[in-house]
Design a protein around this motif. Structure first.
Motif, short mmCIF file in Angstrom:
data_model
loop_
_atom_site.label_atom_id
_atom_site.label_comp_id
_atom_site.label_asym_id
_atom_site.label_seq_id
_atom_site.Cartn_x
_atom_site.Cartn_y
_atom_site.Cartn_z
N GLN A 224 -35.88 25.47 -19.82
CA GLN A 224 -34.85 26.44 -20.17
C GLN A 224 -34.94 27.60 -19.18
O GLN A 224 -35.96 27.77 -18.50
CB GLN A 224 -34.98 26.94 -21.61
N TYR A 225 -33.87 28.40 -19.07
CA TYR A 225 -34.00 29.56 -18.20
C TYR A 225 -34.92 30.57 -18.88
O TYR A 225 -34.97 30.65 -20.10
CB TYR A 225 -32.64 30.15 -17.81
N ILE A 226 -35.68 31.28 -18.06
CA ILE A 226 -36.69 32.18 -18.62
C ILE A 226 -35.99 33.19 -19.55
O ILE A 226 -35.05 33.87 -19.15
CB ILE A 226 -37.54 32.84 -17.49
N PRO A 227 -36.38 33.22 -20.82
CA PRO A 227 -35.56 33.90 -21.83
C PRO A 227 -35.73 35.42 -21.87
O PRO A 227 -35.47 36.03 -22.91
CB PRO A 227 -36.01 33.24 -23.14
N VAL A 228 -36.10 36.03 -20.74
CA VAL A 228 -36.04 37.49 -20.67
C VAL A 228 -34.64 37.92 -20.22
O VAL A 228 -34.38 39.08 -19.94
CB VAL A 228 -37.10 38.07 -19.70
N GLN A 229 -33.74 36.96 -20.11
CA GLN A 229 -32.38 37.20 -19.63
C GLN A 229 -31.39 36.39 -20.48
O GLN A 229 -31.77 35.76 -21.45
CB GLN A 229 -32.29 36.77 -18.16
N GLY A 230 -30.12 36.44 -20.09
CA GLY A 230 -29.11 35.61 -20.74
C GLY A 230 -28.97 35.94 -22.22
O GLY A 230 -29.16 37.07 -22.65
N MET A 231 -28.65 34.93 -23.02
CA MET A 231 -28.38 35.18 -24.44
C MET A 231 -29.64 35.64 -25.19
O MET A 231 -29.55 36.24 -26.24
CB MET A 231 -27.80 33.94 -25.11
N TYR A 232 -30.83 35.33 -24.65
CA TYR A 232 -32.06 35.76 -25.33
C TYR A 232 -32.28 37.26 -25.09
O TYR A 232 -32.57 38.01 -26.02
CB TYR A 232 -33.27 34.97 -24.83
N GLY A 233 -32.18 37.66 -23.81
CA GLY A 233 -32.31 39.05 -23.41
C GLY A 233 -33.50 39.76 -24.05
O GLY A 233 -33.42 40.93 -24.42
N SER A 234 -34.61 39.04 -24.19
CA SER A 234 -35.72 39.61 -24.95
C SER A 234 -36.82 40.07 -24.00
O SER A 234 -37.56 39.27 -23.46
CB SER A 234 -36.29 38.55 -25.90
N THR A 235 -36.93 41.37 -23.82
CA THR A 235 -37.95 41.88 -22.91
C THR A 235 -39.36 41.52 -23.41
O THR A 235 -40.28 41.39 -22.62
CB THR A 235 -37.84 43.41 -22.79
N TRP A 236 -39.50 41.35 -24.74
CA TRP A 236 -40.84 41.06 -25.27
C TRP A 236 -41.40 39.74 -24.74
O TRP A 236 -42.62 39.58 -24.67
CB TRP A 236 -40.83 41.08 -26.81
N ARG A 237 -40.55 38.79 -24.34
CA ARG A 237 -41.07 37.51 -23.83
C ARG A 237 -41.71 37.67 -22.45
O ARG A 237 -42.35 36.75 -21.95
CB ARG A 237 -39.97 36.45 -23.81
N GLY A 238 -41.53 38.85 -21.84
CA GLY A 238 -42.21 39.14 -20.59
C GLY A 238 -43.37 40.09 -20.80
O GLY A 238 -43.89 40.68 -19.85
#
Ligand SMILES: NC(=O)c1ccc[n+]([C@@H]2O[C@H](COP(=O)([O-])OP(=O)(O)OC[C@H]3O[C@@H](n4cnc5c(N)ncnc54)[C@H](O)[C@@H]3O)[C@@H](O)[C@H]2O)c1
Length: 354
Positions: free
Chosen positions: A168-182
């Motif tokens: 999957q695309y790294i989910p700190v972007q796109g529809m996830y937009g979750s900074t916590w995953r980084g």
């Protein structure tokens, strides 16, 4: 006990209480997925929502008809069951609070940022005796339930290999937009723990038990502690070998995708798409056959009579005072595999017994 055979069909409610009052702590992306599935359950209402981000709580409440709570304590006090759907590092203390109140808990995966935390959480829910379920939702997937049956029932002979590619695309972007995953402290690790804990659980279920793991990881994005590629060799007790490749890339046009191919001595089975295929099979006697959509749902139901809605199953378990599935015990096993993989990666891929 970890139940490996799927039997999650809905039963008639024996409970006098007509509707389960559900509260959510954490109102982000996954909370919305659960809310959509709960909408299909006529014996449950989402009544309370709390998020440290007030706008998120308000938006979730607006969509679900819940009230915005002013604290976690209020959610716990005024709900019959609580969903813990915050980022991972917050799960443990929230689960402790819900368990201490003796209320049923649905907690997202991973349970915590490491194995010892997950074990402590399992011990807490066991000691409290509360119904508990984890968000390893692919245990309800018709496609994976079919694959589990084809590979592990023995009808096609011994299991030989499983190749499992997940990206999957790294989910700190796109529809996830979750900074916590980084953020290492909040997520615990990268693609293997945060995303492919699903895959470890599925591999162990379909092909296991896994007894040995070798793993190497890499970090192309350079986010500290957040591996974006993990490659694993997993050896099963029967001697067969599974390979897992888990990738977080930047191809934002590509949704999260799994491609799984397995061989028993007498069959090939293939799966694309997490839920309803397409799935494919070739045997010595027949040409390749392909199924997808509703026919996959029906094939899985014929095999195990199970349901496709993990949230409906949780509600049913609570109302009927029976264990939910998959529970925290299933999650601890997946955490043990992830832990072995990270220990192997720290030793440049040395095999680690599980
Ligand atoms: N089962 C699955 O397939 C699946 C899919 C995606 C995410 N997840 C898991 O679900 C969890 C949440 O992921 P997400 O994608 O929804 O993230 P998200 O960032 O969209 O939402 C998380 C929310 O939790 C809130 N939050 C954090 N700490 C809190 C606290 N102490 N009290 C109340 N609210 C708090 C944040 O403000 C945020 O709104 C993670 O553990 C993730 O791994 C599971």
């Amino acid at each position: 006990m970890v139940r490996n055979d799927h039997a999650v069909g809905r039963r008639a409610c024996r409970c006098f209480r007509m509707s389960l009052k559900i509260g959510f702590v954490g109102c982000g992306l996954i909370a919305q997925s659960h809310a959509i599935r709960l909408r299909a359950v006529d014996t449950a209402d989402i009544v309370l929502a709390f998020d440290i981000d007030g706008d998120r709580a308000a938006s979730f409440a607006d969509k679900t008809g819940a009230r915005v709570a002013t604290s976690v304590e209020q959610v716990i006090e005024e709900s019959d069951a609580v969903y813990v759907t915050t980022w991972t590092s917050e799960h443990p203390h929230l689960v402790s609070a819900v368990a201490a109140a003796g209320k049923p808990i649905f907690c997202e995966k991973p349970l915590g940022v490491d194995l010892s935390t997950a074990r402590t959480m399992f011990d807490e829910v066991q000691a409290a005796g509360v119904v508990n379920q984890v968000g390893l939702v692919l245990r309800h997937s018709p496609a994976f339930r079919w694959m589990h049956h084809q590979m592990s029932s023995g009808v096609h002979g011994p299991r030989m290999s499983l190749v499992f590619r997940d990206d999957q695309y790294i989910p700190v972007q796109g529809m996830y937009g979750s900074t916590w995953r980084g953020d290492l402290e909040k997520a615990g690790a990268g693609t293997l723990l945060e995303h492919s804990i699903h895959d470890l659980d599925l591999i162990d279920w379909i092909f296991g038990p896994i007894v040995r793991v070798s793993c190497v990881t890499s970090n192309t994005h350079g986010i500290e502690g957040i591996e974006d590629q993990a490659s694993l060799l997993l050896t099963a007790s029967h001697g067969g070998q599974a390979i897992l490749s888990s990738t977080w890339h930047d191809v934002i046009t590509r949704p999260s995708l799994r491609l799984v191919e397995g061989f028993c001595q007498g069959t090939y089975v293939g799966l694309e798409g997490d839920w309803v295929g397409p799935i494919r099979q070739s045997t010595a006697e027949q040409k390749q056959v392909e199924w997808q959509g509703q026919e996959v749902v029906e094939m899985a139901n014929e095999i195990d009579g199970g349901g496709v809605n993990p949230d409906a199953d949780f509600v049913d378990a609570v109302l009927n005072e029976r264990p939910a599935f998959p529970d925290f015990g299933v999650a601890v096993r997946a955490h043990a595999l992830a832990d072995a993989a990270y220990r192997s990666a720290a030793e440049n891929g040395a095999p680690i017994e599980v």
